[in-house]
Design an enzyme around this catalytic site. Structure first.
Site, PDB file in Angstrom:
ATOM      1  N   LYS A  23       0.838  -1.210   0.000  1.00  0.00           N
ATOM      2  CA  LYS A  23       0.000   0.000   0.000  1.00  0.00           C
ATOM      3  C   LYS A  23       0.871   1.258   0.000  1.00  0.00           C
ATOM      4  CE  LYS A  23      -1.424   1.550   4.144  1.00  0.00           C
ATOM      5  NZ  LYS A  23      -1.120   2.932   4.532  1.00  0.00           N
ATOM      6  N   ASN A  24       1.925   1.250   0.835  1.00  0.00           N
ATOM      7  CA  ASN A  24       2.734   2.468   0.968  1.00  0.00           C
ATOM      8  C   ASN A  24       3.684   2.696  -0.205  1.00  0.00           C
ATOM      9  OD1 ASN A  24       1.353   3.085   3.246  1.00  0.00           O
ATOM     10  ND2 ASN A  24       2.961   2.473   4.677  1.00  0.00           N
ATOM     11  N   CYS A 121      -3.569  12.461  13.625  1.00  0.00           N
ATOM     12  CA  CYS A 121      -4.272  11.201  13.393  1.00  0.00           C
ATOM     13  C   CYS A 121      -4.078  10.359  14.639  1.00  0.00           C
ATOM     14  CB  CYS A 121      -3.742  10.490  12.159  1.00  0.00           C
ATOM     15  SG  CYS A 121      -2.183   9.670  12.440  1.00  0.00           S
ATOM     16  N   ARG A 126       0.960  14.712  13.097  1.00  0.00           N
ATOM     17  CA  ARG A 126       1.744  14.338  11.908  1.00  0.00           C
ATOM     18  C   ARG A 126       1.954  15.580  11.064  1.00  0.00           C
ATOM     19  NH1 ARG A 126      -0.385   8.576   9.842  1.00  0.00           N
ATOM     20  NH2 ARG A 126       1.555   8.593   8.664  1.00  0.00           N
ATOM     21  N   ASP A 310       5.514   0.391  11.909  1.00  0.00           N
ATOM     22  CA  ASP A 310       4.248  -0.219  11.472  1.00  0.00           C
ATOM     23  C   ASP A 310       4.149  -1.682  11.877  1.00  0.00           C
ATOM     24  OD1 ASP A 310       3.578   2.153  10.316  1.00  0.00           O
ATOM     25  OD2 ASP A 310       4.048   1.558   8.273  1.00  0.00           O
ATOM     26  N   ARG A 402      -8.374  -0.469   5.464  1.00  0.00           N
ATOM     27  CA  ARG A 402      -7.640   0.613   4.770  1.00  0.00           C
ATOM     28  C   ARG A 402      -6.335   0.086   4.173  1.00  0.00           C
ATOM     29  NH1 ARG A 402      -5.667   4.513   8.517  1.00  0.00           N
ATOM     30  NH2 ARG A 402      -4.385   4.920   6.709  1.00  0.00           N
TER      31      ARG A 402
END
Ligand code: EPU
Length: 422
Positions: A23-24, A121, A126, A310, A402
């Protein structure tokens, strides 16, 4: 609202998991399409919620985006001109919306770009101050107006130099994308070298960009006229891969993870080995199994190649089940231990002091009803539920969707007793 019910302990776990594209990587690559006048084709696309949000964002800027889920592919066709405003609605649900700043500025430096600031968030504040300082080093000025940052470089962008005060992933990607067509050469120091940033650099260089490494964390970007041939195969998702490795680890079952470069999980693999797990690596897969006593560890998160922040919430769940005292120090985000409160409801013994978690591993966890509060917390709670005795309910699963493609079916396929309810 979707919730999962997981019955543990799942000592039926076995088999293989096919990891999706990262995803990133996908999100900055989609943003980079703004720099192209012709078609961009991305392969190995993870069709997760954030990727759909980025699609909506690109469409709102004027692009045509076609998804082919069966081929894991997307095609992005840009109009001659983009709209130059990125609305708050899209940036507020997905922090990665800030990734449009760099390419919009890079493509339209003399126009006024207006991008909504995302704010905080669940992980903490951030900021985007280093993104803006990086744009400034290229000659762009910015001002804040009603939550939107206006950026422009009336005289165009001119290469100079910028050193990031600390490593920032999207900050690095943003400045690289802004500098692609700069006049002259731009030097960046202390950049992020996360595999996803390297993937972006490869994509841009293969499309005609001139980005060269001068040292481990330094690059020079020499401005070019145009990007062409924008086709790219996205790397496997190292966070998804580690998440599933942890399913094998916490259940002490044999599990194979496919479509992942083990080098991208170097630190994580060495931590699993230190605990006592057996790891077998092939160039594109990793196997985890348990054949000896597991022991606690002390770890610290950090920018790649260190242990990824993460991946920390998943390790937190695993360590909650390994007898003895482990310690985790989080160095990237101010509020990344949200999973602890939920795992504690399952009987985990975790105490948080500032940026450190002390974990006293327990023989057994017990089921509980839990609420997820962010993407990686969701998987951490799933791990707790997989190991716990009894049925756990996890609500607000949308956070997990997500970033995890086919979450429920991938878990079910490897033997996790999972059902979902609305
Ligand atoms: N920071 C600043 N100023 C800036 C930029 C960053 O103070 O201008 C601070 C942040 O507040 C944070 C630290 O620097 O404390 C590092 O943040 P970074 O900019 O590296 O994070 P990011 O680029 O916003 C990406 C990933 C995150 C991942 C982090 C850290 C994407 C789309 N997001 O975020 O992924 O946690 O890097 O590796 O690439 C996730 O996928 O679950 C996720 C949150």
């Amino acid at each position: 609202m979707k919730r999962y019910i997981i019955k543990g302990p799942n000592n039926t776990v076995k088999g293989e998991v096919n990891i999706s594209g990262a995803k990133n990587s996908c999100l900055p690559l989609m943003a980079a399409s703004i720099l192209f006048k012709n078609k961009v084709i991305l392969k190995n696309v993870p069709f997760v919620k954030d990727v759909y949000t980025m699609k909506d964002l690109l469409i709102s800027l004027g692009a045509k985006v076609n998804f082919s889920e069966s081929k894991k592919m997307m095609t992005i066709i840009n109009k001659k001109k983009h709209k130059l405003i990125v609305p708050y609605k899209l940036v507020s649900t997905m922090r990665a919306g800030v990734l449009t700043m760099g390419p919009l500025l890079g493509r339209y430096p003399q126009k006024k770009i207006k991008v909504a600031l995302g704010g905080g968030c669940a992980l903490g504040v951030r900021d985007t101050n280093w993104h803006l300082a990086g744009f400034k080093s290229l000659g762009a000025i910015n001002s804040l107006d009603k939550g939107y940052v206006n950026i422009s470089a009336k005289k165009g962008l001119v290469g100079s130099k910028y050193k990031f005060p600390k490593v920032t992933v999207t900050g690095t990607s943003n400045i690289i994308m802004a500098a692609i067509f700069t006049k002259g050469t731009h030097y960046l120091k202390n950049i992020s070298i996360e595999p996803e940033v390297i993937d972006l650099i490869k994509f841009l260089n293969n499309s005609g960009a001139d980005i060269k490494f001068l040292g481990k964390r330094s690059i020079k970007i020499t401005g070019i006229k145009e990007l062409t041939n924008g086709t790219h195969n996205i790397i496997g998702d190292r966070i998804e891969a580690f998440s599933y490795l942890c399913v094998g680890a916490i259940t002490k079952r044999k599990l194979k993870i496919n479509n992942i470069n083990p080098v991208h999980l170097r630190s994580e693999i060495s931590v699993l080995k230190k605990i006592g797990y057996k790891i077998d690596k092939k160039p594109n897969s990793i196997k985890v199994s348990t054949n000896k006593k597991l022991i606690p560890v002390n770890i610290k998160t950090g920018p790649y190649p260190n242990f990824a922040t993460d991946n920390m919430p998943m390790l937190l769940a695993v360590l909650s089940t390994i007898q003895g005292k482990s310690q985790i120090q989080e160095t990237i985000f101010s509020n990344r231990f949200m999973a602890a409160a939920e795992l504690k409801r399952m009987g985990a013994k975790i105490s948080i002091k500032k940026n450190k978690a002390i974990i006293i591993g327990q023989k057994k966890l017990n089921s509980a009803d839990c609420i997820s509060s962010d993407l990686r917390t969701t998987f951490s709670i799933i791990l707790g539920a997989v190991a716990a005795n009894g049925s756990s309910t996890i609500s607000r699963i949308y956070h997990g969707l997500r970033g995890y493609y086919n979450l429920e079916s991938k878990l079910r396929k490897i033997g996790v007793k999972i059902v979902s309810k609305n």
